[in-house]
Write a protein that holds these residues in place. Structure first.
Motif, PDB file in Angstrom:
ATOM      1  N   TYR A  79      34.567  20.201  44.242  1.00  0.00           N
ATOM      2  CA  TYR A  79      34.858  21.459  44.928  1.00  0.00           C
ATOM      3  C   TYR A  79      36.039  22.078  44.193  1.00  0.00           C
ATOM      4  N   LEU A  80      35.847  23.240  43.594  1.00  0.00           N
ATOM      5  CA  LEU A  80      36.963  23.850  42.884  1.00  0.00           C
ATOM      6  C   LEU A  80      36.915  25.363  43.016  1.00  0.00           C
ATOM      7  N   SER A  81      38.106  25.971  42.922  1.00  0.00           N
ATOM      8  CA  SER A  81      38.225  27.422  42.976  1.00  0.00           C
ATOM      9  C   SER A  81      39.172  27.859  41.874  1.00  0.00           C
ATOM     10  N   VAL A  82      38.779  28.935  41.184  1.00  0.00           N
ATOM     11  CA  VAL A  82      39.528  29.397  40.015  1.00  0.00           C
ATOM     12  C   VAL A  82      39.919  30.861  40.219  1.00  0.00           C
ATOM     13  N   VAL A  83      41.192  31.157  39.955  1.00  0.00           N
ATOM     14  CA  VAL A  83      41.690  32.536  40.068  1.00  0.00           C
ATOM     15  C   VAL A  83      41.410  33.277  38.761  1.00  0.00           C
ATOM     16  N   LEU A  84      40.816  34.467  38.874  1.00  0.00           N
ATOM     17  CA  LEU A  84      40.610  35.329  37.709  1.00  0.00           C
ATOM     18  C   LEU A  84      41.336  36.648  37.936  1.00  0.00           C
ATOM     19  N   ARG A  85      41.798  37.234  36.848  1.00  0.00           N
ATOM     20  CA  ARG A  85      42.443  38.562  36.932  1.00  0.00           C
ATOM     21  C   ARG A  85      41.750  39.476  35.931  1.00  0.00           C
ATOM     22  N   PRO A  86      40.531  39.879  36.270  1.00  0.00           N
ATOM     23  CA  PRO A  86      39.717  40.577  35.272  1.00  0.00           C
ATOM     24  C   PRO A  86      40.177  42.006  35.011  1.00  0.00           C
ATOM     25  N   PRO A  91      33.289  47.729  40.598  1.00  0.00           N
ATOM     26  CA  PRO A  91      31.825  47.586  40.552  1.00  0.00           C
ATOM     27  C   PRO A  91      31.340  46.656  39.441  1.00  0.00           C
ATOM     28  N   GLN A  92      32.215  46.374  38.453  1.00  0.00           N
ATOM     29  CA  GLN A  92      31.812  45.478  37.355  1.00  0.00           C
ATOM     30  C   GLN A  92      32.056  44.009  37.689  1.00  0.00           C
ATOM     31  N   ALA A  93      32.837  43.759  38.751  1.00  0.00           N
ATOM     32  CA  ALA A  93      33.289  42.383  39.018  1.00  0.00           C
ATOM     33  C   ALA A  93      32.151  41.387  39.292  1.00  0.00           C
ATOM     34  N   PRO A  94      31.015  41.793  39.875  1.00  0.00           N
ATOM     35  CA  PRO A  94      29.964  40.797  40.141  1.00  0.00           C
ATOM     36  C   PRO A  94      29.486  40.056  38.896  1.00  0.00           C
ATOM     37  N   ILE A  95      29.699  40.617  37.710  1.00  0.00           N
ATOM     38  CA  ILE A  95      29.278  39.922  36.495  1.00  0.00           C
ATOM     39  C   ILE A  95      29.973  38.560  36.374  1.00  0.00           C
ATOM     40  N   LEU A  96      31.148  38.433  37.001  1.00  0.00           N
ATOM     41  CA  LEU A  96      31.874  37.162  36.912  1.00  0.00           C
ATOM     42  C   LEU A  96      31.124  36.032  37.620  1.00  0.00           C
ATOM     43  N   VAL A 102      26.352  30.784  34.503  1.00  0.00           N
ATOM     44  CA  VAL A 102      25.943  30.365  33.151  1.00  0.00           C
ATOM     45  C   VAL A 102      26.773  29.149  32.715  1.00  0.00           C
ATOM     46  N   ALA A 103      28.084  29.188  32.973  1.00  0.00           N
ATOM     47  CA  ALA A 103      28.944  28.044  32.611  1.00  0.00           C
ATOM     48  C   ALA A 103      28.537  26.795  33.399  1.00  0.00           C
ATOM     49  N   LEU A 104      28.198  26.991  34.660  1.00  0.00           N
ATOM     50  CA  LEU A 104      27.790  25.870  35.519  1.00  0.00           C
ATOM     51  C   LEU A 104      26.490  25.249  35.001  1.00  0.00           C
ATOM     52  N   ALA A 105      25.522  26.093  34.667  1.00  0.00           N
ATOM     53  CA  ALA A 105      24.240  25.571  34.157  1.00  0.00           C
ATOM     54  C   ALA A 105      24.461  24.829  32.839  1.00  0.00           C
ATOM     55  N   GLN A 198      32.970  31.712  28.871  1.00  0.00           N
ATOM     56  CA  GLN A 198      32.086  32.777  29.379  1.00  0.00           C
ATOM     57  C   GLN A 198      32.885  33.962  29.912  1.00  0.00           C
ATOM     58  N   VAL A 199      34.013  33.681  30.556  1.00  0.00           N
ATOM     59  CA  VAL A 199      34.829  34.771  31.104  1.00  0.00           C
ATOM     60  C   VAL A 199      35.422  35.599  29.958  1.00  0.00           C
ATOM     61  N   ARG A 200      35.884  34.932  28.920  1.00  0.00           N
ATOM     62  CA  ARG A 200      36.410  35.673  27.759  1.00  0.00           C
ATOM     63  C   ARG A 200      35.309  36.497  27.093  1.00  0.00           C
ATOM     64  N   ARG A 201      34.113  35.908  27.011  1.00  0.00           N
ATOM     65  CA  ARG A 201      32.994  36.626  26.403  1.00  0.00           C
ATOM     66  C   ARG A 201      32.683  37.894  27.227  1.00  0.00           C
ATOM     67  N   CYS A 202      32.793  37.739  28.522  1.00  0.00           N
ATOM     68  CA  CYS A 202      32.523  38.862  29.420  1.00  0.00           C
ATOM     69  C   CYS A 202      33.556  39.971  29.210  1.00  0.00           C
ATOM     70  N   TYR A 203      34.846  39.601  29.097  1.00  0.00           N
ATOM     71  CA  TYR A 203      35.893  40.616  28.886  1.00  0.00           C
ATOM     72  C   TYR A 203      35.714  41.292  27.518  1.00  0.00           C
ATOM     73  N   ALA A 204      35.314  40.495  26.504  1.00  0.00           N
ATOM     74  CA  ALA A 204      35.254  41.038  25.143  1.00  0.00           C
ATOM     75  C   ALA A 204      33.970  41.822  24.886  1.00  0.00           C
ATOM     76  N   GLU A 205      32.858  41.352  25.456  1.00  0.00           N
ATOM     77  CA  GLU A 205      31.559  41.921  25.053  1.00  0.00           C
ATOM     78  C   GLU A 205      30.824  42.616  26.187  1.00  0.00           C
TER      79      GLU A 205
END
Ligand code: BTN
Length: 267
Positions: A79-86, A91-96, A102-105, A198-205
Motif C-alpha cells: 500500500y503506497l501513496s506518492v505525492v506529485l507536483r505536476p 484537465p490534463q492531470a488524469p494522464i497521471l 503503465v508503471a504498475l503493469a 513514466q511521470v517524467r516522460r509525461c511531463y516531457a512528451e
C-alpha cells in the motif's frame, strides 16, 4: 523467498531504490495507518516535494475508488501513496493515473513474470481478476494543479483463502497467479523507479506516448462494455481513448465519451 526478503522496513525499501532516485528519497514507512493517501495528502498540503512516498504494511481505513474500502491486511500486500507536483493544467492531470497504471503493469510483468492487463481506467487484472488498483486525488485551483496523490494498492502475497468471500470472484494476487511469493521491497523498488520514469516522460512528451503504452496493455479496448456512472448507463463497444484518456464507446446512438465510471466487460 525467505520471510526476511519480504519484510517491509524503511531500510529494505530504501535499499530497493537505485542511487540518485528522486521518488522515494523522502520516504515514510509505517507498520499500520488509516490510509497512506491521507498521510500523503497531509504531507502534500504541508509542502512535501514531488516523489514523497508513504508506505504501510497494513491500513485500517484503506480507500478505493467510488467511496469503496480497500482490503488492506498486514504482511501480505503493498500500500503506497506518492505525492506529485505536476506542471499540468487540471484537465490534463488524469494522464497521471495512466502513467501510474503503465508503471504498475511494467513492475508486475518484470517482478512477477506475469502478463497483466489494464481495465479502464486503472485496474490491473491478472487472468481476468483484479490484483491492483489506483486511487488518484488532486488539489487544484482553476488553472494550476497544486498536488496530486497517487495511491496504489497491490495484492502481492495473499493466498486464495485469505481473500474475503465477497471479493473472491473478482480479486486475485500476484502469488496466486505466479504460483510463488514475490518480494514486496523488490516490487516497490521496481514500481517506484518505473513511476518516476513514466511521470517524467509525461511531463516531457505529453499524454500521447503514455496512452499508447496503456493501449498495448488494455483489457478494455475492443470489448463490449457496460458503464454505470451517476445513474446513467452506457453500453457498447470500447473503441479507443481520446487524447486525455476518456473512453470512447461506440453505442447504438453513436460514439459516447466516458470520463469516469465502473466498467463491466461483457464479452
Ligand atoms: C481502487 O478502488 O481500485 C483503488 C484502490 C487504491 C488503494 C490504495 S492502497 C494505498 C492507497 N491508500 C488508500 O487508502 N488507498 C490507496
Amino acid at each position: 523467498m525467505t520471510r526476511a526478503e519480504d519484510l517491509l522496513s524503511e531500510d529494505a525499501l530504501r535499499a530497493a531504490l537505485p542511487m540518485g532516485h528522486r521518488f522515494g528519497s523522502v520516504l515514510e514507512m509505517h507498520p499500520v495507518v488509516g490510509s497512506t493517501s491521507d498521510i500523503a495528502r497531509a504531507l502534500a498540503q504541508a509542502g512535501a516535494p514531488e516523489g514523497t512516498t508513504v508506505v504501510a504494511d497494513a491500513q485500517n481505513a484503506g480507500r478505493g475508488r467510488q467511496g469503496r474500502s480497500w482490503f488492506s491486511p498486514p504482511e501480505r500486500n503493498l500500500y503506497l501513496s506518492v505525492v506529485l507536483r505536476p506542471p499540468l493544467a487540471p484537465p490534463q492531470a488524469p494522464i497521471l493515473t495512466f502513467a501510474t497504471a503503465v508503471a504498475l503493469a511494467d513492475a508486475v510483468r518484470e517482478v512477477g513474470f506475469l502478463e497483466p492487463a489494464l481495465k479502464w481506467p486503472n485496474d490491473l487484472l491478472l487472468a481476468g481478476r483484479k490484483a491492483a488498483g489506483i486511487l488518484t486525488e488532486m488539489s487544484a485551483t482553476e488553472h494550476v494543479v497544486d498536488w496530486v496523490v497517487v495511491g496504489i494498492g497491490i495484492n502481492v502475497n495473499l493466498a486464495e483463502d485469505e481473500i474475503p468471500r465477497e471479493l473472491a470472484e473478482q480479486a486475485t494476487s500476484l502469488r496466486i497467479e505466479a504460483g510463488h511469493s514475490v518480494s514486496r521491497p523488490v516490487l516497490f523498488g521496481t514500481l517506484l523507479t518505473g513511476l518516476e520514469r513514466q511521470v517524467r516522460r509525461c511531463y516531457a512528451e505529453g499524454a500521447a506516448p503514455i496512452l499508447q503504452s496503456w493501449r498495448r496493455c488494455s483489457a478494455t479496448l475492443g470489448r463490449e462494455v457496460q458503464i454505470d456512472e451517476n445513474g446513467t448507463r452506457v453500453e457498447g463497444r470500447a473503441v479507443d481513448l481520446d487524447e486525455r484518456g476518456a473512453l470512447l464507446v461506440e453505442t447504438a446512438h453513436g460514439i459516447v465519451r466516458v470520463i469516469a465510471g465502473d466498467v463491466r466487460h461483457r464479452a
